[in-house]
Design an enzyme around this catalytic site. Sequence first.
Site, PDB file in Angstrom:
ATOM      1  N   ALA A   1       0.840  -1.197   0.000  1.00  0.00           N
ATOM      2  CA  ALA A   1       0.000   0.000   0.000  1.00  0.00           C
ATOM      3  C   ALA A   1       0.875   1.246   0.000  1.00  0.00           C
ATOM      4  O   ALA A   1       2.033   1.200   0.401  1.00  0.00           O
ATOM      5  CB  ALA A   1      -0.884  -0.010   1.238  1.00  0.00           C
TER       6      ALA A   1
ATOM      7  N   GLY B   1      -1.102  -5.237  -0.015  1.00  0.00           N
ATOM      8  CA  GLY B   1      -2.251  -5.077  -0.904  1.00  0.00           C
ATOM      9  C   GLY B   1      -2.028  -5.734  -2.262  1.00  0.00           C
ATOM     10  O   GLY B   1      -2.982  -6.157  -2.923  1.00  0.00           O
TER      11      GLY B   1
ATOM     12  N   GLU C   1      -2.895  -9.274  -1.821  1.00  0.00           N
ATOM     13  CA  GLU C   1      -4.355  -9.364  -1.654  1.00  0.00           C
ATOM     14  C   GLU C   1      -5.062  -9.271  -3.003  1.00  0.00           C
ATOM     15  O   GLU C   1      -6.046  -9.945  -3.256  1.00  0.00           O
ATOM     16  CB  GLU C   1      -4.841  -8.264  -0.704  1.00  0.00           C
TER      17      GLU C   1
ATOM     18  N   GLU D   1       1.576  -6.329   6.797  1.00  0.00           N
ATOM     19  CA  GLU D   1       0.814  -5.267   7.477  1.00  0.00           C
ATOM     20  C   GLU D   1       1.065  -5.167   8.980  1.00  0.00           C
ATOM     21  O   GLU D   1       1.129  -4.065   9.527  1.00  0.00           O
ATOM     22  CB  GLU D   1      -0.690  -5.446   7.225  1.00  0.00           C
TER      23      GLU D   1
END
Length: 740
Positions: free
Chosen positions: A80, A126, A129, A151
Amino acid sequence: MTSTRPSSVVSHSETAEALRTENRAGVLVVTLDQPGDAVNKVDRTLGTALERVIEQVDRDRSVYAVVITSGKPDIFIAGADIDQFLQFKVEQDAENASRFGQRLLNLLERSRVPVVAAIHGACLGGGLELTLACHYRICTEHPKTVLALPEVQLGLIPGIGGTQRLPRLIGVRNALDMILTGKNIRAKKALQMGLVDEMVHPAILLEIATRRATELADRSLKPKRGGRGLAGVALDGNPLGRAVVYRKARVGVLEKTHGHYPAPLAAIEVVKYGLSHGMEKGLNEEARVFGRMALTPESRELVFLFFATTALKKDMGVPEPAPTPKTVEKVAVLGAGFMGAGITSVAVQHETLVRLKDTDMAHVGKGLAAVREVLKERLDRKQITRQQFEDMMVLAGGTTQYTGFGNVDLVIEAVFEDIAVKHNVLQVVEQLIPGDAVIASNTSTIPIAAIAKGLQRRDRVLGMHFFSPVHKMPLLEVTVTPQTARDATVTAVSYGRKLGKTVIVVNDGPGFYTTRILSAYMNEAGRMLDEGVQIDTLDEALLGFGFPVGPITLMDEVGLDVGGKVGAVMAESFGKRMMPGEGVRRVVESGRTGRKGRSGFYRYDEDGKKGGVDPTAYDLIHGGDRRAVPSGALGPVVGIDTSEIVDRCVLAMVNEAIQCLEEGILRSPRDGDVGAVFGLGFPPFRGGPFRYVDTTGADEILGRLDTLDGRFPERFKPAALLVEMARSHKRFYPAEGRPV
Ligand code: NAI
């Protein structure tokens, strides 16, 4: 089975800035390539661009499959965009961001056509993901290809479906292992775990991805699922088995974090909730908890440290414009002891040719054996191949003479902590090495100017203070004097970074920055021993604050002989403020050396494994008198509670750090915080000594120091800079926005 269709370009459009699309005869190849950045990041622009692609695919009936890949070399998606986290003012902001991403990935997952992720390079956070919402994942067999959900390292949980899709794909046990540690999974392991469906050579990644997309579209390929191994299936498949996994995970987290980090515990709960309540409710919970975590003080501090280390990577330690660093290809390491061998083991892993010099072959041999041990561990863990292991060992050459010193780029001295010995070797060495070679000392205490004083080429001299064990500790403290040449500084900084270290540059003084603030902290712990506080009580109090080991255990770890020498230099330089405790002095004088000698404040077994407190240490501490003799305090001390133990140790360290900034030893609070966290284990969730002052309040810290100063004169006199900050309500960092 359908063969690959001809890859003629049917259409090409600039869907948005963040990506390119190309319709290759029905397979839409989406290349993520955010402009102006070396990496792809998950942010709103990428999200919006992907949303448009999904809409386009839904409309455009000529597209029957999608391949998502990256246009960046060796990066799929780095994670991210952390900058965006700073814009979260309330939990709802972060929750909304999570929901935006989740909705998008749900659309991708439910897309009309199959989507294949073609992964080369880092696929993190991310980014991973995103691939989990795809229908098939192919990665390259390449050392740069790693997959992870890091994270928790920022105090967060995966926020765009990772907590839900990952356990469903690879099983709860493996998923929790990834989510709770954030560790990198290499390609081969990813394939074994079922995290990816296929692994290919980088040269054919796109070709195979396109072929698989086609096969998925015409249903000639059905992805196999459930690569979690027998034990995984047995445990994950039933609620009882899962309950065991959750419980074990919780215990593991608490053991590691002592309850200081909320995110990993929250992640376990979210995974558990999702698996018992279904995907939709699970995602809902994930967004809610992501929002909550993003605003925790722990996350804020970890994000701060992320920015601080990122900023440091661009800082060469000299005013701009910085000269070009010299390439370091050959290094001479003086002293094949604990540190010399450690430095060599790291240097050879980064293609450096090393001459390791000691006084006799026995020491050289011992040093080379220690180098081999570090590399062997990497080999055993399959982090390097046998060939790499052998290539690295060849780079390390031992010597008792100064042969091969004529063409070194850098000398790192790691002989005994004795200025006369250091002068002796360096005076010989400076005659042999090239004129522009850098002369570095690994001393932990002796001022660099004092070392330079005995040499002719004072402008080439600086400190390169590594921490032990060198192959594990991330910090390098480079110390410069007013005479150190700028090109020598940038060469040391750049080489330190090449070795994978986070480098801070500080100005010269006894103990520089890290040893100085550590001494203040350890000495205070030592004084409390004198006052009768128990060894383990002290250690537990500081563990409770968040240090990875307590101060007395740390003394045993560092080595009591080493600590004794450091203590003497610091006391000589700073007087009463830095006087080690009497008891510690007596234990050092007794000849105990700590863990390496299997005898210190604690007991150790033959392998050096720590046992309980050694009761005979108290006899030494109290000089044979078992009734704790209060000393140092103005009044008698009757038991010291945990908060006072913590305050005395931590505030001694914090006050010393502020003094280092005031005196110009430190160039910035940022360097001070990074140095304390990465070099000394100051709790990362507190950000560092300067962040600690900001979050606690300068006036509050000043008040506590004043009280301690009243009780223990000369040790806690508040730094003038702190007094000034408290008076003018100033902070070390801005309250809003990017901290550094
Ligand atoms: P050590 O005692 O393990 O190693 C010193 C080595 O230097 C020995 O092998 C000795 O034979 C060799 N030596 C002595 N005189 C020599 C000479 N004239 N020529 C060549 N070699 C010679 O000590 P250690 O712990 O490795 O410390 C070395 C330096 O690193 C010291 O300055 C120490 O303050 C510093 N340091 C130590 C740390 C630690 O945790 N042990 C951490 C950071 C720095």
